[in-house]
Design a protein around this motif. Structure first.
Motif, PDB file in Angstrom:
ATOM      1  N   PHE A 285       0.829  -1.206   0.000  1.00 33.20           N
ATOM      2  CA  PHE A 285       0.000   0.000   0.000  1.00 33.20           C
ATOM      3  C   PHE A 285       0.863   1.255   0.000  1.00 33.20           C
ATOM      4  O   PHE A 285       2.005   1.238   0.469  1.00 33.20           O
ATOM      5  N   ALA A 286       0.298   2.340  -0.503  1.00 32.46           N
ATOM      6  CA  ALA A 286       0.972   3.631  -0.452  1.00 32.46           C
ATOM      7  C   ALA A 286       1.082   4.081   0.999  1.00 32.46           C
ATOM      8  O   ALA A 286       0.272   3.688   1.840  1.00 32.46           O
ATOM      9  N   PRO A 287       2.092   4.935   1.348  1.00 32.01           N
ATOM     10  CA  PRO A 287       2.262   5.383   2.731  1.00 32.01           C
ATOM     11  C   PRO A 287       0.996   5.988   3.332  1.00 32.01           C
ATOM     12  O   PRO A 287       0.717   5.801   4.519  1.00 32.01           O
ATOM     13  N   ALA A 288       0.214   6.704   2.535  1.00 35.64           N
ATOM     14  CA  ALA A 288      -1.008   7.331   3.044  1.00 35.64           C
ATOM     15  C   ALA A 288      -2.086   6.300   3.380  1.00 35.64           C
ATOM     16  O   ALA A 288      -3.049   6.609   4.087  1.00 35.64           O
ATOM     17  N   GLU A 289      -1.929   5.061   2.895  1.00 35.14           N
ATOM     18  CA  GLU A 289      -2.946   4.023   3.106  1.00 35.14           C
ATOM     19  C   GLU A 289      -2.499   2.951   4.101  1.00 35.14           C
ATOM     20  O   GLU A 289      -3.321   2.397   4.840  1.00 35.14           O
TER      21      GLU A 289
END
Length: 334
Positions: A285-289
């Motif tokens: 997952f992306a860091p924001a997720e």
């Protein structure tokens, strides 16, 4: 006393510190890419060392005990994955979608190695079998957790494409395979630096937690979880603990395993690994997720230890009573 013992766990203290640091001093969004790259390098090294440490002979011995291993694999990656899917649907109305997806992600992960074997020891279970089983589950988890997650519809709010699969192959699978190939030349070095490697493992996992939660804090995780959300999260964790532990004990009884093997099945089958789950999430997952997705995992990791300590003590006492106090607890290699 049990809680004090749990909080003495260095890994747990590092995880708590990483979350607190991310809450107070998150990585700025402009530097998140660099932080993720540093974390990925650490994760590569972590799985390289894992490949060096897990003996091929131990893997072979574990595979021979199919009466224990096969049901355990089906329980951990089948029944627990389906339980995670069901809970992700149950709590979805009260949680942000990514946090709800975290229950499915939690369900597809392998069990712990260190705490599962430690509590099996305390409960007078089959320690050797626990060590081999937990190691095999972690190896298998690197290969099958993501496909099962995708098969059960775990993409949720995120897009997982070939780029993500390639990162998993390069950062997780490749170093593990390299570690297995060079194991014959590195075994003495690994044994000599055992404690340093353990601390390196812990620091890499803590760094991955810090990077993941920094992204979630930047996206306003605290503001997105109201009282109802925290309540639903607590209910989901409690239900999953119940399914994982009571279900594993019942399944081992249905298989008519010896009592010491049932204890090993309980602790390997009811626990989930942050050591695999957190690094994998930062790649998947992306860091924001990622911080939203691993929230159920981190809470479950804490409460599985809270539950395991008194449970191990109770099982040990019951074993001594059953055997008239003459039962000798197994010993483990240091």
């Amino acid at each position: 006393m049990a809680l004090r013992t749990i909080l003495a766990d260095p890994m747990l203290r590092l995880l708590v510190a990483a979350v607190m640091l991310a809450a107070i001093l998150p990585i700025p969004a402009a530097h998140s890419g660099v932080a993720q790259s540093v974390s990925n390098v650490g994760i590569f090294g972590l799985f390289l060392l894992n490949g060096m440490r897990v003996s091929r002979s131990e893997i072979g011995r574990g595979l021979l005990n199919w009466r224990f291993i096969l049901p355990m694999v089906l329980w951990v990656f089948g029944a627990m994955a389906l339980a995670g899917l069901g809970l992700s649907k149950l709590v979805a109305f009260g949680l942000p979608p990514l946090v709800a997806t975290g229950f499915l992600y939690l369900g597809v992960l392998p069990s712990t190695v260190q705490s599962a074997t430690s509590y099996t020891t305390l409960a007078d279970g089959n320690v050797g079998l626990s060590v081999i089983c937990a190691a095999l589950l972690n190896i298998l988890g690197v290969f099958v957790s993501v496909p099962i997650f995708l098969l059960l519809g775990g993409t949720g709010e995120v897009a997982i494409g070939m780029g993500t699969i390639e990162r998993i192959a390069l950062i997780l699978l490749l170093p593990f395979v390299i570690g297995q190939l060079v194991q014959g030349w590195t075994s003495e070095w690994v044994a000599h630096h055992k404690m340093r490697i353990v601390w390196l493992d812990r620091l890499v996992i803590a760094l991955a937690v810090y990077v993941a939660f920094s992204g979630a804090v930047d996206q306003g995780i605290w503001g997105k979880l109201d009282a109802l959300a925290w309540g639903m999260l607590a209910v989901g964790i409690a239900l999953f603990l119940g399914v994982g532990n009571a279900g594993a004990w019942a399944a081992s009884g249905a298989l008519r395993l010896p009592r010491r093997d049932r204890i090993a099945f309980l602790f390997a089958g009811g626990q989930k690994s942050a050591a695999v789950g957190v690094p994998l999430a930062t790649i998947l997952f992306a860091p924001a997720e990622a911080g939203f997705v691993v929230l159920p995992l981190l809470l479950y990791h804490f409460f599985q230890l809270v539950l395991a300590a008194p449970l191990a003590s109770r099982l040990s006492s019951a074993t001594h009573l059953r055997d008239g106090g003459d039962y000798a607890a197994p010993t483990t290699r240091s």
